[in-house]
Structures are given as C-alpha cells and as structure tokens.
Scaffold this motif. Structure first.
Motif, PDB file in Angstrom:
ATOM      1  N   MET A   1       0.803   4.491   9.291  1.00  0.00           N
ATOM      2  CA  MET A   1       0.412   3.808   8.054  1.00  0.00           C
ATOM      3  C   MET A   1      -0.667   2.761   8.329  1.00  0.00           C
ATOM      4  SD  MET A   1       3.930   3.464   5.772  1.00  0.00           S
ATOM      5  CE  MET A   1       4.656   2.220   6.807  1.00  0.00           C
ATOM      6  N   ARG A   2      -0.510   2.011   9.412  1.00  0.00           N
ATOM      7  CA  ARG A   2      -1.524   1.004   9.760  1.00  0.00           C
ATOM      8  C   ARG A   2      -2.870   1.662  10.021  1.00  0.00           C
ATOM      9  NH1 ARG A   2       0.126  -4.128  11.039  1.00  0.00           N
ATOM     10  NH2 ARG A   2      -1.767  -4.405  12.277  1.00  0.00           N
ATOM     11  N   LYS A   3      -2.848   2.775  10.716  1.00  0.00           N
ATOM     12  CA  LYS A   3      -4.093   3.473  11.034  1.00  0.00           C
ATOM     13  C   LYS A   3      -4.808   3.919   9.761  1.00  0.00           C
ATOM     14  CE  LYS A   3      -5.907   7.370  13.730  1.00  0.00           C
ATOM     15  NZ  LYS A   3      -5.545   8.518  14.629  1.00  0.00           N
TER      16      LYS A   3
ATOM     17  N   ASN B   1     -11.643  -7.161   4.500  1.00  0.00           N
ATOM     18  CA  ASN B   1     -11.038  -7.859   5.635  1.00  0.00           C
ATOM     19  C   ASN B   1      -9.682  -8.409   5.193  1.00  0.00           C
ATOM     20  OD1 ASN B   1     -10.615  -9.091   8.102  1.00  0.00           O
ATOM     21  ND2 ASN B   1     -11.832 -10.902   7.587  1.00  0.00           N
ATOM     22  N   LEU B   2      -8.692  -7.517   5.130  1.00  0.00           N
ATOM     23  CA  LEU B   2      -7.345  -7.902   4.723  1.00  0.00           C
ATOM     24  C   LEU B   2      -6.402  -7.748   5.911  1.00  0.00           C
ATOM     25  CD1 LEU B   2      -6.810  -6.347   1.164  1.00  0.00           C
ATOM     26  CD2 LEU B   2      -7.060  -8.741   1.754  1.00  0.00           C
ATOM     27  N   GLU B   3      -5.584  -8.777   6.152  1.00  0.00           N
ATOM     28  CA  GLU B   3      -4.596  -8.733   7.220  1.00  0.00           C
ATOM     29  C   GLU B   3      -3.377  -7.961   6.725  1.00  0.00           C
ATOM     30  OE1 GLU B   3      -2.754  -8.652  10.408  1.00  0.00           O
ATOM     31  OE2 GLU B   3      -4.645  -9.785  10.478  1.00  0.00           O
ATOM     32  N   LEU B   4      -3.023  -6.878   7.419  1.00  0.00           N
ATOM     33  CA  LEU B   4      -1.961  -5.992   6.946  1.00  0.00           C
ATOM     34  C   LEU B   4      -0.604  -6.676   6.888  1.00  0.00           C
ATOM     35  CD1 LEU B   4      -2.906  -2.647   8.755  1.00  0.00           C
ATOM     36  CD2 LEU B   4      -3.307  -3.274   6.373  1.00  0.00           C
ATOM     37  N   ASN B   5      -0.381  -7.684   7.719  1.00  0.00           N
ATOM     38  CA  ASN B   5       0.917  -8.364   7.745  1.00  0.00           C
ATOM     39  C   ASN B   5       0.976  -9.569   6.811  1.00  0.00           C
ATOM     40  OD1 ASN B   5       2.011  -6.606   9.661  1.00  0.00           O
ATOM     41  ND2 ASN B   5       1.122  -7.763  11.355  1.00  0.00           N
TER      42      ASN B   5
ATOM     43  N   LEU C   1       0.813  -1.213   0.000  1.00  0.00           N
ATOM     44  CA  LEU C   1       0.000   0.000   0.000  1.00  0.00           C
ATOM     45  C   LEU C   1       0.847   1.264   0.000  1.00  0.00           C
ATOM     46  CD1 LEU C   1      -2.899  -0.834   2.498  1.00  0.00           C
ATOM     47  CD2 LEU C   1      -3.129  -0.358   0.065  1.00  0.00           C
ATOM     48  N   PHE C   2       1.941   1.253   0.743  1.00  0.00           N
ATOM     49  CA  PHE C   2       2.736   2.464   0.928  1.00  0.00           C
ATOM     50  C   PHE C   2       4.084   2.420   0.211  1.00  0.00           C
ATOM     51  CE2 PHE C   2      -0.274   2.720   4.417  1.00  0.00           C
ATOM     52  CZ  PHE C   2      -0.588   4.072   4.452  1.00  0.00           C
ATOM     53  N   LEU C   3       4.264   1.474  -0.709  1.00  0.00           N
ATOM     54  CA  LEU C   3       5.546   1.343  -1.392  1.00  0.00           C
ATOM     55  C   LEU C   3       5.869   2.630  -2.162  1.00  0.00           C
ATOM     56  CD1 LEU C   3       7.852  -0.652  -1.955  1.00  0.00           C
ATOM     57  CD2 LEU C   3       6.642  -1.324  -4.045  1.00  0.00           C
TER      58      LEU C   3
ATOM     59  N   LEU D   1      -6.580  -4.969  -3.449  1.00  0.00           N
ATOM     60  CA  LEU D   1      -5.399  -4.291  -2.935  1.00  0.00           C
ATOM     61  C   LEU D   1      -4.930  -3.219  -3.918  1.00  0.00           C
ATOM     62  CD1 LEU D   1      -3.072  -3.941  -0.922  1.00  0.00           C
ATOM     63  CD2 LEU D   1      -1.936  -5.906  -1.992  1.00  0.00           C
ATOM     64  N   GLU D   2      -4.937  -3.554  -5.210  1.00  0.00           N
ATOM     65  CA  GLU D   2      -4.561  -2.585  -6.235  1.00  0.00           C
ATOM     66  C   GLU D   2      -5.498  -1.376  -6.209  1.00  0.00           C
ATOM     67  OE1 GLU D   2      -2.116  -3.014  -9.600  1.00  0.00           O
ATOM     68  OE2 GLU D   2      -1.470  -2.872  -7.529  1.00  0.00           O
ATOM     69  N   ILE D   3      -6.778  -1.646  -6.096  1.00  0.00           N
ATOM     70  CA  ILE D   3      -7.764  -0.561  -6.057  1.00  0.00           C
ATOM     71  C   ILE D   3      -7.544   0.301  -4.820  1.00  0.00           C
ATOM     72  CG2 ILE D   3     -10.239  -0.083  -5.800  1.00  0.00           C
ATOM     73  CD1 ILE D   3     -10.671  -2.678  -7.517  1.00  0.00           C
ATOM     74  N   SER D   4      -7.240  -0.339  -3.696  1.00  0.00           N
ATOM     75  CA  SER D   4      -6.982   0.402  -2.458  1.00  0.00           C
ATOM     76  C   SER D   4      -5.782   1.326  -2.612  1.00  0.00           C
ATOM     77  CB  SER D   4      -6.743  -0.575  -1.301  1.00  0.00           C
ATOM     78  OG  SER D   4      -7.854  -1.414  -1.099  1.00  0.00           O
ATOM     79  N   LYS D   5      -4.726   0.831  -3.294  1.00  0.00           N
ATOM     80  CA  LYS D   5      -3.527   1.649  -3.505  1.00  0.00           C
ATOM     81  C   LYS D   5      -3.878   2.929  -4.269  1.00  0.00           C
ATOM     82  CE  LYS D   5      -0.003  -0.615  -5.225  1.00  0.00           C
ATOM     83  NZ  LYS D   5       0.684  -1.656  -6.027  1.00  0.00           N
ATOM     84  N   ALA D   6      -4.725   2.805  -5.289  1.00  0.00           N
ATOM     85  CA  ALA D   6      -5.105   3.979  -6.076  1.00  0.00           C
ATOM     86  C   ALA D   6      -5.934   4.951  -5.250  1.00  0.00           C
ATOM     87  CB  ALA D   6      -5.880   3.543  -7.320  1.00  0.00           C
TER      88      ALA D   6
END
Length: 496
Positions: free
Chosen positions: A115-117, A129-133, A97-99, A147-152
């Motif tokens: 970033m987690r927040k 419901n995605l596990e960040l780790n 997400l933050f790359l 995940l791709e959509i979330s990044k955008a």
C-alpha cells in the motif's frame, strides 16, 4: 457515454429536479454549473446511488443503469468527490487512502508495504509531499482536498465527479490537479466538474451544462460560449458589474491590534488597524497565517496581543469574550465550526444572539422567525426557516452562517473565505450586504484566496507572508502583481 434523461426528484413538497438532461462523454471534462440550490449535487447523488430519481432514466452506452449506493457506483468506475470533505481525521493518510480497500497478504494480513508503495507512486505522479503516517486531521484544508482527490484516482475510475474541488487549493495545487485531469482525460477518464470559478471552467472544461431551478438550461462547447452567456443562463439575467461600487471615506480607527503572536500557530508580531466602516482585506498564500491571525484575535487559539476598540483595551481569552465585546467570526470551515447541521435554519440563525430574541429571560419564537424570514429573503437562501441545515446546499449553508453572525450586531465582522463555493449571483448579494453593513458603521475583515475579490471589495489589503505582515496596500496600490509580490516575500521597490 453516460446519459441522464428527464430526471425528476422531489423531497416532500420541495421540487429539486424538474426534468434534467445531461451527457457525460468519454475522455472529456463536462462542467456542471448553476446557482446554489439549482440541483447540481442532487443530480450527481442520483447518478451515484445516494438518491433514487422519482422519474427519468440513466443510460451507459444506451443500456439502463442504476447504482444501489456509492460503493456500487465506485465498483463500476464512478467516483464522487463531494464538496464537504469525507476524510477520517483520526486515521493516517495511508489508512484514509485504502479504507475499505486494504491490500491483504495471506491469512488476511494487511500488506502495508504494498500500500505504501502504491501511495508513494501516486503522490510522486501528483507532485504531492504528504507524509503517509500523518493523521489526516492535521493536514490543511487544501491538503485534505488533495487527499480526497488521490483516493478517487486510486479507484481506477472511468468517471470522476468533482464538486468544487479547488475551493481550498493553492494556485500550485490547482495547476497540479489540472495537469492530472488532462493526463487522465487522454487515458479515457471522464470528469464532471462542478465549480463556480469561471476562469477554471474555461481553462479545464470541454463542454458546459448549466442548470437553473432544477432544469438543464444550456449545454455548449466551452470554446463556443462566453462567461456572460453562462452567467445569464445561470441566473436568468445579465450581470454587469461583479463588484458593486463602494463609497467608503476613511474614518477613525475602530480596532487596533498590536504585537499579536502565537508560537503554536507560527504568528509573530502582527500589527494592524481597522477603520470604522472599512473592508480590510487579508491576502496571502495558503498557509501564510491569515486565518491563524484571526483565530488568535477571536480567542479560538492561544496567543498574546494588545487589542484596542474605540481606544479602550479589550481582554479576549475565548470566543465568548470576543462576541461580548463586539466581534464576530465566520470561519472557513462552515461544516464543523459554523453550523449545528441537524438544527433548523431558524435555530442556527438565533443561536449566537439568544438574548436579543428574548423577553424577560424567555425566547420569543416570533422574533426569531421574523429575523430568519428577513434573512432568507435578503440573502436569497433556498430553504424554509424550519428546514434542517444539513439538507441545504453548501452555498446556502454559508448564507445561514452569515445570517446568524449578523444577528449579533457586531462592531467587527471577520469573514474567512465568505464566498467559497457560492455562485456568482449569490456572491453579488453578499457583496451588497457587506456594503450595507459598512455603510451602517460596521467594520469588516475579509480573508479571501480570490485576488479579484480581494481587489474588488477591499478598501485596503494586509498581505501576510510566513506568519507576519509583509505589507499593507492602499486602494490605489491594489494590483494582483503587488499582492503576489508581497505574498511571496518580495519587495515592491524591487518589483518596480
């Protein structure tokens, strides 16, 4: 408003764009439609700085713009979610997400807490419901797409370009995506939505621009046009029946699978028969185990099973054995598992059937070329035999995968999402080819997430629920209601 006016682009002798005009207006969803190879993705790559147009101009609010690269485009609020996923499988969800956009504390220390927040707030908004780790490579294809959509969405984009965003999503995930698109649209965000799924276009888009052979053919408000008008603009002719008639008559059992199980894949006690010349559909919700069953059957994943072909037992421990005994498998992941992208069309089509293109142990280039030319014509692949597969559109890559497995002359052809990302005209070409192959005696197992496709092309349908078969439906029983009842663990008698 962003305007692209008279955009031209060629790659060598291949003219891809021949004067395209489109407008992206504020707070709208513009659907960009056209057959594979029409130039849609190339046009969007020009907008986002991947390619430079040979001619034409790009204006934002009447001021000419030209982004240097995708990072420049993103920094100016234009994000492009391409059809082929762009995740880093060995990094976590949070790291993906933050790359390149990591939040820092003093002295350059990464602020993981912040970033987690932010990530958790976004996932809550998207109902994800995605596990960040979790490693991104461990996610399903559908979750990788989300995940791709979330990044955008985290880039505070003013224009988001989506190329086949729902191809690997479940119905519930699509509903969440559409809710988010509508919400962001009312907040001033614009979308360019590239898709071949007509029902989605008419649900989500405000306007539609159709491209054909590198030109913009039609732009219309969605509520002022019809599916037939869009299809005619895309392919230059009317398309009457989407699914060709089948003349299947039930034959003897060709393949019998008993007690197929895999603890690793969550598959338990799967039993089914496949008749000669039959198209056997496999349906079920995302994650139900449809693809996993076929991966075990083909020897890609470990499991236990008893398999009979023409009443003779088969030993399948790996894909090589499966191919030698008459099976072929087109996986849903053409990029990583279907093609050697840097190689040419002819090299890819010949790869699994090198023996059939050899004489006295030597490859004969002429036979490889002849077969490839034949399949380019038959499947209407937009490319030359010497073209690298990495330069083809996603739909044309899919056709090359189909061509290469047909070259092995299998008795059983397993197709996992065979028309994903393929336009309506090309879909019909593949459907006709499926009919031709079964008329010659080949049997086909087709996994598809599109219920109309499952119903339109299958002679019978096996429905999978949570790693086991919940029911088998004959042609007369094939309705979306029956399939969904079994796919969700229901009982047809109760449904009636």
């Amino acid at each position: 408003m962003i305007s692209m006016k008279q955009i031209f682009k060629s790659f060598g002798q291949n003219d891809v764009l021949l004067g395209v005009d489109i407008e992206i207006r504020e707070s709208e969803v513009l659907a960009l439609m056209g057959e594979n190879g029409a130039g849609k993705s190339t046009l969007m790559k020009i907008l986002t700085g991947v390619y430079k147009a040979d001619r034409g101009e790009i204006l934002e609010n009447d001021k000419e713009i030209q982004y240097k690269n995708t990072k420049d485009a993103e920094q100016n609020g234009v994000a492009f979610i391409q059809q082929e996923l762009n995740i880093w499988p060995n990094l976590t969800v949070l790291e993906n997400l933050f790359l390149g956009k990591e939040k820092l504390k003093k002295f350059g220390i990464i602020d993981n807490k912040s970033m987690r927040k932010e990530a958790l707030a976004l996932f809550e908004k998207l109902n994800l419901n995605l596990e960040l780790n979790e490693l991104a490579g461990n996610l399903s294809v559908g979750m990788q797409q989300m995940l791709e959509i979330s990044k955008a969405l985290m880039q505070d984009a003013k224009v988001i370009i989506m190329d086949e965003p729902t191809a690997a999503l479940t119905n519930s995930e699509i509903d969440v995506l559409f809710e988010q698109i509508n919400q962001l649209k009312h907040e001033g965000v614009s979308f360019v939505y590239i898709s071949h799924r007509m029902e989605e276009i008419f649900e989500i888009a405000d306007r539609i621009t159709v491209m054909r052979d590198g030109s913009s053919i039609l732009t219309a408000k969605t509520n002022e046009t019809t599916q037939q008008q869009i299809i005619k603009a895309m392919i230059g002719r009317d398309l009457n029946n989407q699914y060709p008639d089948r003349n299947y008559t039930k034959n003897e059992i060709l393949l019998s699978v008993k007690n197929l199980s895999s603890k690793d894949q969550g598959i338990e006690n799967v039993n089914f028969d496949l008749h000669k010349g039959e198209i056997l559909g496999f349906s079920g919700l995302m994650g139900a185990g449809r693809s996993e069953i076929m991966r075990v059957l083909f020897g890609l994943d470990k499991g236990q099973m008893q398999v009979m072909m023409n009443n003779q037992p088969l030993q399948i421990k790996n894909p090589y054995q499966a191919i030698q005994q008459g099976l072929a498998f087109i996986t849903e992941n053409r990029k990583d598992e279907g093609l050697v992208l840097q190689d040419s069309i002819v090299e890819n089509t010949a790869l699994p059937a090198l023996k059939s293109f050899s004489k006295a142990g030597m490859l004969t280039q002429s036979s490889m070329n002849d077969y490839t030319e034949q399949m380019i014509q038959r499947l209407n692949i937009k490319g030359r035999k010497e073209d690298s597969c990495i330069d083809l559109s996603g739909g044309n890559q899919q056709k090359v995968v189909l061509a290469k497995w047909i070259a092995t002359a299998p008795k059983v052809l397993i197709l996992d999402e065979p028309t994903r990302g393929i336009d309506v005209g090309a879909k019909r070409e593949i459907y006709h080819l499926m009919n031709e192959l079964t008329e010659r005696g080949m049997s086909i197992i087709m996994i598809s997430s599109e219920l109309p496709e499952v119903i339109g092309m299958s002679d019978r349908v096996v429905v999978v629920h949570e790693g086991h078969i919940s029911g088998v439906l004959d042609k007369t029983e094939l309705t979306e209601e029956n399939i969904m009842t079994l796919a969700t663990g229901g009982n047809l008698n109760e449904a009636i």
